[in-house]
Structures are given as C-alpha cells and as structure tokens.
Design a protein around this motif. Sequence first.
Motif, PDB file in Angstrom:
ATOM      1  N   CYS A 177       0.755  -1.311   0.178  1.00 16.20           N
ATOM      2  CA  CYS A 177       0.084  -0.004   0.052  1.00 16.20           C
ATOM      3  C   CYS A 177       0.879   1.280  -0.003  1.00 16.20           C
ATOM      4  N   LYS A 178       0.277   2.231  -0.710  1.00 13.67           N
ATOM      5  CA  LYS A 178       0.916   3.490  -0.547  1.00 13.67           C
ATOM      6  C   LYS A 178      -0.015   4.539   0.246  1.00 13.67           C
ATOM      7  N   ILE A 179       0.767   5.227   1.345  1.00 15.51           N
ATOM      8  CA  ILE A 179      -0.016   5.922   2.182  1.00 15.51           C
ATOM      9  C   ILE A 179       0.383   7.520   1.685  1.00 15.51           C
ATOM     10  N   LYS A 180      -0.611   8.231   1.327  1.00 13.62           N
ATOM     11  CA  LYS A 180      -0.044   9.834   0.946  1.00 13.62           C
ATOM     12  C   LYS A 180      -0.937  10.770   1.783  1.00 13.62           C
ATOM     13  N   PRO A 181      -0.282  11.922   1.980  1.00 15.35           N
ATOM     14  CA  PRO A 181      -1.069  12.873   2.919  1.00 15.35           C
ATOM     15  C   PRO A 181      -2.366  13.444   2.270  1.00 15.35           C
ATOM     16  N   GLY A 182      -3.360  13.979   2.985  1.00 15.71           N
ATOM     17  CA  GLY A 182      -4.461  14.475   2.250  1.00 15.71           C
ATOM     18  C   GLY A 182      -4.385  15.968   2.013  1.00 15.71           C
ATOM     19  N   SER A 187       5.413  11.111  10.913  1.00 15.70           N
ATOM     20  CA  SER A 187       4.826  10.070   9.870  1.00 15.70           C
ATOM     21  C   SER A 187       5.000   8.968   9.942  1.00 15.70           C
ATOM     22  N   ASN A 188       4.035   8.141  10.699  1.00 11.83           N
ATOM     23  CA  ASN A 188       4.442   6.718  11.203  1.00 11.83           C
ATOM     24  C   ASN A 188       2.745   5.912  10.811  1.00 11.83           C
ATOM     25  N   THR A 218      -0.425   8.954  11.844  1.00 10.71           N
ATOM     26  CA  THR A 218      -0.154  10.273  11.008  1.00 10.71           C
ATOM     27  C   THR A 218       0.582  10.156   9.853  1.00 10.71           C
ATOM     28  N   ILE A 219       0.389  11.194   9.059  1.00 15.91           N
ATOM     29  CA  ILE A 219       1.278  11.353   7.991  1.00 15.91           C
ATOM     30  C   ILE A 219       1.573  12.943   7.898  1.00 15.91           C
ATOM     31  N   VAL A 226       5.183   9.951   0.516  1.00 15.48           N
ATOM     32  CA  VAL A 226       4.544   8.654   0.518  1.00 15.48           C
ATOM     33  C   VAL A 226       5.159   7.727   1.610  1.00 15.48           C
ATOM     34  N   ILE A 227       4.400   6.922   2.176  1.00 16.90           N
ATOM     35  CA  ILE A 227       4.663   5.791   3.236  1.00 16.90           C
ATOM     36  C   ILE A 227       4.318   4.559   2.413  1.00 16.90           C
ATOM     37  N   ASN A 228       5.229   3.773   2.123  1.00 19.05           N
ATOM     38  CA  ASN A 228       5.094   2.223   1.608  1.00 19.05           C
ATOM     39  C   ASN A 228       5.100   1.485   2.877  1.00 19.05           C
TER      40      ASN A 228
END
Length: 513
Positions: free
Chosen positions: A224-229, A262-263, A281-282, A288-290
């Motif tokens: 998954c890729k987690i990206k900020p709003g 960013s964790n 949070t990010i 991006v957080i992978n």
Amino acid sequence: MTRTTRLLLRAASAQTLSLLLLASSACAGGSATPPVAAQAIDSANAAPAAVASDTLAAKLDAVFLAPKFSSAHWGVRVETLDGRVLYDRNGEKGFMPASNLKIITTSAALEKLGPDFTYRTTVEVVGEVLADGTLKGDLLITGSGDPSLGAWHPDNKQNSTTLFADWIEQLRAAGITRIDGNIVSDGRCFTDEGICTEWVYWDLPYWYAAESSGLAMEENAFRCKIKPGTNVGDPARIEIIPATDYVTVVNDVRTVEAGGTSNADVVWRADLGNTVRFDRTIALDKEVINERGSIHDGPRYAAYLLREELERQGLAVSGEAYNIRTYPGAASLDAAANRRLLIDHVSPPMSALCDVVNDVSHNFFADQIVRTLGYKLGEAGSFKEGTRITREWLKEIGTPQADVVEMQDGSGLAYTNIVQPRQFTHVLRYMRTKSPVGSAFYDTLDVQNESENRVRTKTGYISSVRTLSGYAITDDGEEIVFSMMCNLYGVPTREVSAAQAKAWKILMNAKVD
C-alpha cells in the motif's frame, strides 16, 4: 476462550518459558559459564586451539560483558571448521533464535528437497469450451505450496499482474473469451491452518506474519501507498496494491502539519477477515509511506485477484472466487472427468527461494518451505510435520542435543523456538564441510559490509531478541563459524547489533593455528 485470548496467553507463556530457560545462564556480567578459550566439540577427537585464542576470549569478553549488557543474556560460540572451539559463552544453553532459525530451515530444505526442487501450480478448465469462447464450467487453480507465485520476490519486477497477463494470454490462446462459472483455488496440499499457533496476536496484521497456505498469491499480503490529504486534519489517501476490493480499508490516518510525525501503518486486521484498519499520522510534506499488510485465506485471495484481473482484461466471469474448502461444488469438481490442463507454472528452484529466505529474511517464504517438507516428506503439509522433519534432519547430521531443539515454524517468528548457539555452529560447519549442497546454502547468506567478502551471516530479530550467525575468514585465511545470540536485553537493539559487528571484526583479526 476466543482465538484472540488464546494467542495472547500463548505469547505470555512463550515469554515466561524463555525467561525460565535463560535464567539458568544469568549472573553478574550476563554469563553463568566462564568462556572457553579452547575445547573440542567431540572430546574424543579433541585438538587444542592456539594459545592465541586466550587473547581472542579476552577481546570478546570485553564486548559481551560490557556494563550495558548486565541484564542481557548472551549465548556465543566460535569454532574452526574442524570443530575446535575458540570461544564459548553459554553455548549449550537454549536461546530464542528469531530469524537465525532460517539457517536450519533452508539447510534442511536444500538437503532434503534439493537445490533444483521446484513447485508446480496448474490451471485447469473443468467443463466445456463452447464455439463462442464461453467456458461452461469452472477454472481451477491447484497449488503445491509455491511461495513465489505472483510474488514480488525473488524478482521485484514480478507480481500477480504480470503472472496473470501470461495466464490470460494462454486462456485466449485456448479460445476462452468468457467464463460461465467460478474461479476456484485448491491449496489442500497444506493443512488449513493459516498461522502458527505460537505467533503473537499483535503481529498478525503485518506482512511479516502473513498466513501460510498451499496456494498463495502476492505472498499472501498486499502493498500500500499512504499519502497525505490536501489539508491538515484530512484523512490520508491509501492505495492498495494490487488494486482489489478483497481488502476493506478503515482509514483512521490523519494528515498533520509539515515536518510532523509520519508513522501511518496497518494496526489491525479482523481475525478471520480482510477488514484492515490504518491509523496514526502522516505529515503534509511527506510524499509517501510504503507499507505492507497481511490477508486472510490465501487460496481465495488468489482466486479473487485472478477473477478481478480477468474482468479488467475483458474476460467476463459470471461466478465467484472460492477456496475449494468452502466451495459448495467441491466434491463434483474433484470427481469431474472433463478436467483439462491449460497452464503448468513452475517456480524458480529451491536455491533461489532459499536465497530470498536468508538474504531478505522472508518469513512467509520460510514457513511455506518448512510446510513443504511436511507435505513432501511427512504426513501433512503442516507446521507440525514440517518442523518434525527438520528436527529429524538435525539428528541425522549429528547435531548435539537435537532432541531439545524447540521449533514451531520455519521463520523464527514464534517466541517458543529455542536453539543453542552450538547447534547453529554445528549446522554451519556441516553445511560448509560435509553437505553436498553446502555451496548453495553458503551463497544464500548476506555479505557483511566492510568485511571484504570475508564475513557471511544471517541476522535475526524479534522483540528483545537479536541474533547473528555465520562464517568469517581471518586475516590468516582460516575460516571459522560463529553464533551470537542475545536475548532479553535492556538496551536499544542497535547497540546489540553494534556489539555483534564489533565481535565479527575481532574474529576477522583472530590468530588460529
């Protein structure tokens, strides 16, 4: 008692067991037994090591008896290839090995199955292909435990999408343009247990505790890729890879100010389901957080992903995706006479898969392999049978006190795995000096930086456990084996790792006659 409660109790019991096993080796300075400067593994063939090993013992003592390790439990063994013991600190005591257990798993697999062993996955049509290209029947995928099927290891350019592209091309070549039936996956070569019952509950949502299954796709995990709003306070944007609605996302990740923490990560997954919660949070300026997470029911996941890809590629499927164990028509499918082999997929060789296990320290690959030992050489493709076959192999090669080895899985994730440092050094010596597949095993180990290709190791880590075992070549060209196991330490893990690195550098400079 719920499954959650049972796993938590097992985890607590594992920690208690480890404390009891290790307590016998505890004293001021972290060792109950004085280090051995020179002794032989087999006293009947004793050959004294050089007096210079006394200096080696003093140098190693300075590392392992440092005040910061006063509450830690160290088990260390250093030997020459001919079995002379250059250093021993609690080498006969049992320790939690973490991923050092993979040394035993891969050694046994390479010997018992062979470096050229491959897995076979088949795709069959069960029914009739009509003139208009419709398959009136089911598509059946049958696995044999391949950990690399549609996986991003060993080649990170591969995944289920590239695998399915090839499969769909073969379906089209067979004249199939739509499926009026179901996609059914058969992983019954393994028992239906997904996890080792000795794993702790809180590990289960994560990719490193992915369920094991006889048919698996994408390493029984998702990326998954987690990206900020867009703004502070907005939910994060989460992209699941491969694109699938098999996973239901609960998104509790929030965007915080630029430069903030960013964790964000997976924090929970339903016990017997695929609802996954993301939290934390990010930062707004984080690109991006992978991350990766585990899924439940690997065989159905494989069928589901294939069904979705067929639909994307224009091959409509009227039915659903099933694990054959829950498929209403399983009996008739098993008895069907009109089954026709369409695709025969062969995995990379066992040597390449073991390279993934030891180089990447891949838990899922290791557990698939140990269960394959049970499937191919024992009575069932289970954790219990696979580890039994592996322990029998330890006896066959003369491992000291092989009967007391506690082995619950192939990966080392269970806290109730217990191995002695001298048992690791025995396996390492055997693989280097006697095994016909020793070079294949040696090549799976990681080369330590700054060692000029003279130190090859396997690391291990779970909470409060840091281990390192392998081979070192001294300045004089002598090859030695070692195992350094640290349990229940009270310092940051990086300090244990630094001590182990300092120790192998000392070994490189050792004088051995």
